[in-house]
Design a protein around this motif. Structure first.
Motif, PDB file in Angstrom:
ATOM      1  N   TYR A 182     -53.659 -58.969  63.792  1.00  0.00           N
ATOM      2  CA  TYR A 182     -52.905 -59.654  64.659  1.00  0.00           C
ATOM      3  C   TYR A 182     -52.522 -61.270  64.675  1.00  0.00           C
ATOM      4  CZ  TYR A 182     -50.541 -61.332  69.053  1.00  0.00           C
ATOM      5  OH  TYR A 182     -49.965 -61.207  69.951  1.00  0.00           O
ATOM      6  N   HIS A 183     -51.038 -61.669  64.355  1.00  0.00           N
ATOM      7  CA  HIS A 183     -50.603 -62.784  63.708  1.00  0.00           C
ATOM      8  C   HIS A 183     -50.628 -63.836  64.778  1.00  0.00           C
ATOM      9  CE1 HIS A 183     -46.050 -62.319  65.130  1.00  0.00           C
ATOM     10  NE2 HIS A 183     -46.149 -61.246  64.785  1.00  0.00           N
ATOM     11  N   GLY A 184     -49.942 -64.670  64.628  1.00  0.00           N
ATOM     12  CA  GLY A 184     -49.798 -66.218  65.270  1.00  0.00           C
ATOM     13  C   GLY A 184     -48.453 -66.414  64.626  1.00  0.00           C
ATOM     14  N   ASN A 185     -47.823 -67.872  65.468  1.00  0.00           N
ATOM     15  CA  ASN A 185     -46.180 -68.549  64.512  1.00  0.00           C
ATOM     16  C   ASN A 185     -46.933 -70.129  64.769  1.00  0.00           C
ATOM     17  OD1 ASN A 185     -45.378 -69.093  67.854  1.00  0.00           O
ATOM     18  ND2 ASN A 185     -45.065 -67.322  67.754  1.00  0.00           N
ATOM     19  N   GLU A 186     -45.633 -70.506  64.491  1.00  0.00           N
ATOM     20  CA  GLU A 186     -45.612 -72.055  64.266  1.00  0.00           C
ATOM     21  C   GLU A 186     -46.085 -72.922  65.360  1.00  0.00           C
ATOM     22  OE1 GLU A 186     -43.227 -70.025  63.430  1.00  0.00           O
ATOM     23  OE2 GLU A 186     -43.058 -69.888  60.561  1.00  0.00           O
ATOM     24  N   ARG A 187     -45.728 -72.250  66.717  1.00  0.00           N
ATOM     25  CA  ARG A 187     -45.601 -73.063  67.977  1.00  0.00           C
ATOM     26  C   ARG A 187     -47.389 -72.140  68.704  1.00  0.00           C
ATOM     27  NH1 ARG A 187     -40.283 -71.231  68.187  1.00  0.00           N
ATOM     28  NH2 ARG A 187     -41.166 -69.385  69.738  1.00  0.00           N
ATOM     29  N   ASP A 188     -47.580 -70.982  67.861  1.00  0.00           N
ATOM     30  CA  ASP A 188     -48.577 -70.840  69.297  1.00  0.00           C
ATOM     31  C   ASP A 188     -49.748 -70.317  67.844  1.00  0.00           C
ATOM     32  OD1 ASP A 188     -47.871 -70.977  71.474  1.00  0.00           O
ATOM     33  OD2 ASP A 188     -45.998 -69.425  71.119  1.00  0.00           O
ATOM     34  N   PRO A 189     -50.301 -70.716  67.085  1.00  0.00           N
ATOM     35  CA  PRO A 189     -51.592 -70.066  66.433  1.00  0.00           C
ATOM     36  C   PRO A 189     -52.271 -69.267  66.930  1.00  0.00           C
ATOM     37  CG  PRO A 189     -52.463 -72.432  66.545  1.00  0.00           C
ATOM     38  CD  PRO A 189     -50.631 -71.782  66.830  1.00  0.00           C
ATOM     39  N   VAL A 190     -52.939 -68.354  66.413  1.00  0.00           N
ATOM     40  CA  VAL A 190     -54.212 -67.170  66.301  1.00  0.00           C
ATOM     41  C   VAL A 190     -55.446 -67.606  65.821  1.00  0.00           C
ATOM     42  CG1 VAL A 190     -54.573 -64.813  66.595  1.00  0.00           C
ATOM     43  CG2 VAL A 190     -52.264 -65.237  67.381  1.00  0.00           C
ATOM     44  N   SER A 191     -55.953 -67.059  66.478  1.00  0.00           N
ATOM     45  CA  SER A 191     -57.573 -67.925  66.420  1.00  0.00           C
ATOM     46  C   SER A 191     -59.046 -66.274  65.574  1.00  0.00           C
ATOM     47  CB  SER A 191     -58.529 -68.492  66.679  1.00  0.00           C
ATOM     48  OG  SER A 191     -58.544 -68.212  68.263  1.00  0.00           O
ATOM     49  N   ALA A 192     -58.852 -65.996  64.505  1.00  0.00           N
ATOM     50  CA  ALA A 192     -59.557 -64.818  64.818  1.00  0.00           C
ATOM     51  C   ALA A 192     -60.874 -65.315  63.976  1.00  0.00           C
ATOM     52  CB  ALA A 192     -58.779 -63.628  64.741  1.00  0.00           C
ATOM     53  N   ASN A 193     -62.126 -64.568  63.676  1.00  0.00           N
ATOM     54  CA  ASN A 193     -62.545 -63.733  62.352  1.00  0.00           C
ATOM     55  C   ASN A 193     -61.969 -63.024  61.238  1.00  0.00           C
ATOM     56  OD1 ASN A 193     -64.888 -63.863  60.725  1.00  0.00           O
ATOM     57  ND2 ASN A 193     -66.582 -64.424  62.028  1.00  0.00           N
ATOM     58  N   HIS A 194     -61.128 -63.984  60.219  1.00  0.00           N
ATOM     59  CA  HIS A 194     -60.321 -62.566  59.850  1.00  0.00           C
ATOM     60  C   HIS A 194     -61.465 -61.958  58.456  1.00  0.00           C
ATOM     61  CE1 HIS A 194     -56.363 -63.338  60.403  1.00  0.00           C
ATOM     62  NE2 HIS A 194     -56.500 -64.471  60.768  1.00  0.00           N
ATOM     63  N   ARG A 195     -62.658 -62.695  57.952  1.00  0.00           N
ATOM     64  CA  ARG A 195     -63.715 -62.267  57.233  1.00  0.00           C
ATOM     65  C   ARG A 195     -64.527 -60.476  57.803  1.00  0.00           C
ATOM     66  NH1 ARG A 195     -65.224 -63.674  52.540  1.00  0.00           N
ATOM     67  NH2 ARG A 195     -64.103 -65.646  53.277  1.00  0.00           N
ATOM     68  N   ASN A 196     -64.851 -61.052  59.645  1.00  0.00           N
ATOM     69  CA  ASN A 196     -65.285 -60.275  60.283  1.00  0.00           C
ATOM     70  C   ASN A 196     -64.344 -59.240  59.949  1.00  0.00           C
ATOM     71  OD1 ASN A 196     -68.033 -61.384  60.094  1.00  0.00           O
ATOM     72  ND2 ASN A 196     -67.384 -61.784  62.286  1.00  0.00           N
ATOM     73  N   LEU A 197     -63.140 -59.155  60.444  1.00  0.00           N
ATOM     74  CA  LEU A 197     -62.054 -58.725  60.317  1.00  0.00           C
ATOM     75  C   LEU A 197     -62.096 -57.646  59.237  1.00  0.00           C
ATOM     76  CD1 LEU A 197     -59.691 -56.752  62.198  1.00  0.00           C
ATOM     77  CD2 LEU A 197     -58.087 -58.650  61.565  1.00  0.00           C
ATOM     78  N   ALA A 198     -61.154 -58.146  58.243  1.00  0.00           N
ATOM     79  CA  ALA A 198     -61.496 -57.846  57.057  1.00  0.00           C
ATOM     80  C   ALA A 198     -62.502 -56.539  56.677  1.00  0.00           C
ATOM     81  CB  ALA A 198     -61.348 -58.198  55.923  1.00  0.00           C
TER      82      ALA A 198
ATOM     83  N   ALA B 168     -58.910 -60.986  68.375  1.00  0.00           N
ATOM     84  CA  ALA B 168     -57.353 -62.400  68.333  1.00  0.00           C
ATOM     85  C   ALA B 168     -57.161 -63.245  69.360  1.00  0.00           C
ATOM     86  CB  ALA B 168     -56.530 -61.529  67.700  1.00  0.00           C
ATOM     87  N   ARG B 169     -57.684 -64.669  69.683  1.00  0.00           N
ATOM     88  CA  ARG B 169     -57.142 -65.703  70.807  1.00  0.00           C
ATOM     89  C   ARG B 169     -55.637 -66.216  70.549  1.00  0.00           C
ATOM     90  NH1 ARG B 169     -61.431 -67.726  74.346  1.00  0.00           N
ATOM     91  NH2 ARG B 169     -62.388 -65.264  74.677  1.00  0.00           N
ATOM     92  N   ILE B 170     -54.836 -66.116  71.346  1.00  0.00           N
ATOM     93  CA  ILE B 170     -53.756 -67.082  71.673  1.00  0.00           C
ATOM     94  C   ILE B 170     -53.293 -68.810  71.684  1.00  0.00           C
ATOM     95  CG2 ILE B 170     -51.230 -67.888  72.010  1.00  0.00           C
ATOM     96  CD1 ILE B 170     -51.005 -64.403  72.215  1.00  0.00           C
ATOM     97  N   ALA B 171     -53.344 -69.080  70.830  1.00  0.00           N
ATOM     98  CA  ALA B 171     -53.905 -71.145  71.153  1.00  0.00           C
ATOM     99  C   ALA B 171     -53.151 -71.223  72.504  1.00  0.00           C
ATOM    100  CB  ALA B 171     -53.162 -72.052  70.140  1.00  0.00           C
TER     101      ALA B 171
ATOM    102  N   ASP C  18     -60.845 -67.590  78.825  1.00  0.00           N
ATOM    103  CA  ASP C  18     -61.225 -66.410  79.316  1.00  0.00           C
ATOM    104  C   ASP C  18     -60.498 -66.264  80.838  1.00  0.00           C
ATOM    105  OD1 ASP C  18     -63.140 -65.543  77.076  1.00  0.00           O
ATOM    106  OD2 ASP C  18     -64.528 -67.291  77.351  1.00  0.00           O
ATOM    107  N   GLY C  19     -60.346 -67.631  81.594  1.00  0.00           N
ATOM    108  CA  GLY C  19     -60.250 -67.282  82.669  1.00  0.00           C
ATOM    109  C   GLY C  19     -59.157 -66.341  82.797  1.00  0.00           C
ATOM    110  N   LEU C  20     -58.584 -66.304  81.925  1.00  0.00           N
ATOM    111  CA  LEU C  20     -57.227 -65.764  81.952  1.00  0.00           C
ATOM    112  C   LEU C  20     -56.982 -64.462  82.308  1.00  0.00           C
ATOM    113  CD1 LEU C  20     -54.413 -68.000  80.330  1.00  0.00           C
ATOM    114  CD2 LEU C  20     -54.682 -67.481  82.391  1.00  0.00           C
ATOM    115  N   GLY C  21     -57.612 -63.649  81.338  1.00  0.00           N
ATOM    116  CA  GLY C  21     -58.661 -62.638  80.666  1.00  0.00           C
ATOM    117  C   GLY C  21     -57.022 -61.851  80.323  1.00  0.00           C
ATOM    118  N   ALA C  22     -56.483 -62.451  79.270  1.00  0.00           N
ATOM    119  CA  ALA C  22     -55.633 -61.815  78.630  1.00  0.00           C
ATOM    120  C   ALA C  22     -55.654 -60.234  77.809  1.00  0.00           C
ATOM    121  CB  ALA C  22     -54.776 -62.533  77.944  1.00  0.00           C
ATOM    122  N   GLN C  23     -56.965 -60.924  77.091  1.00  0.00           N
ATOM    123  CA  GLN C  23     -57.011 -59.620  76.505  1.00  0.00           C
ATOM    124  C   GLN C  23     -58.042 -58.587  76.871  1.00  0.00           C
ATOM    125  OE1 GLN C  23     -56.678 -58.492  72.841  1.00  0.00           O
ATOM    126  NE2 GLN C  23     -57.363 -56.772  73.552  1.00  0.00           N
TER     127      GLN C  23
END
Length: 228
Positions: free
Chosen positions: A40-56, A143-146, A150-155
């Motif tokens: 899952y990807h971000g962009n220039e305005r909304d980066p995404v945080s994820a543990n890519h090593r775990n995902l790979a 993956a979490r968008i900037a 947690d309170g929003l519960g998007a995922q």
């Protein structure tokens, strides 16, 4: 009425692209390639945080190292992220930036080379894959968008709204049904009607010529795989 903006649903552009390509018989065979994974990807305005090593590692365990990895340009241009996937997988590539006018065509033809698509978050890429008949699944490191808390519960909302694809691989038939609903195929418009809605009715008569040009352009459009 004054103060009320009229809106009309027209369906996703990808559906129109699929119809255009089908008219030109542009996707009449499918390769034997297995899984295409979309971290899952971000962009220039909304980066995404994820543990890519775990995902790979999770992708490698689930799909084996034969899986192909498609990174969005934001992650591809990040050497530390790109190198994580290149360490484990032979085929890691990007389709570039979505602002490229041929981006959807590149994605369309790329998906046609696979039987299955996976991502670590529910996304339009999976819906496009499902629409074309690929088996699909969501799994892996969150993956979490900037700015997403947690309170929003998007995922959690995504998991609740689309439970099956988060629990297991869904079949081609299940995926196509889901994609038709989410991509708005019931709102698909005829060329003249679409032109009228978009304020382009003066161009409606050029549709057939535009259609032919679109197929020609798609034939010439090739996926640019950036290598460094």
């Amino acid at each position: 009425m004054v103060g009320i903006r009229v809106r009309a649903a027209i369906g996703a552009p990808f559906i129109y692209l699929d119809q255009l390509m089908a008219a030109g018989q542009m996707l009449n065979h499918r390769s034997s390639n297995g899984t295409l994974a979309f971290p899952y990807h971000g962009n220039e305005r909304d980066p995404v945080s994820a543990n890519h090593r775990n995902l790979a590692a999770q992708i490698e365990e689930r799909e084996t190292s034969s899986a192909h990895i498609c990174l969005y340009s934001t992650e591809w241009n990040n050497h530390s992220i790109r190198s994580i996937y290149k360490e484990k997988f032979e085929n890691v590539f990007t389709l570039g930036n979505r602002e490229n006018r041929f981006f959807l065509q590149h994605l369309y033809f790329t998906l046609g080379d696979y039987k299955r698509a996976a991502s670590n978050r529910f996304s339009t890429a999976l819906l496009y894959a499902a629409h074309l008949g690929l088996r699909t699944e969501v799994y892996g490191a969150e993956a979490r968008i900037a700015g997403e808390f947690d309170g929003l519960g998007a995922q959690g909302k995504l998991t609740t709204a689309f439970p099956e694809i988060h629990r297991r691989e869904i079949s081609s038939d299940e995926g196509m049904q889901l994609a038709q609903e989410e991509l708005g195929i019931k709102f698909l418009r005829a060329p003249a009607e679409l032109a009228e809605i978009l304020g382009l009715s003066s161009l409606a008569g050029r549709f057939q010529a535009g259609k032919a040009m679109g197929v020609y352009a798609a034939r010439r459009a090739t996926v640019s795989v950036q290598k460094r």
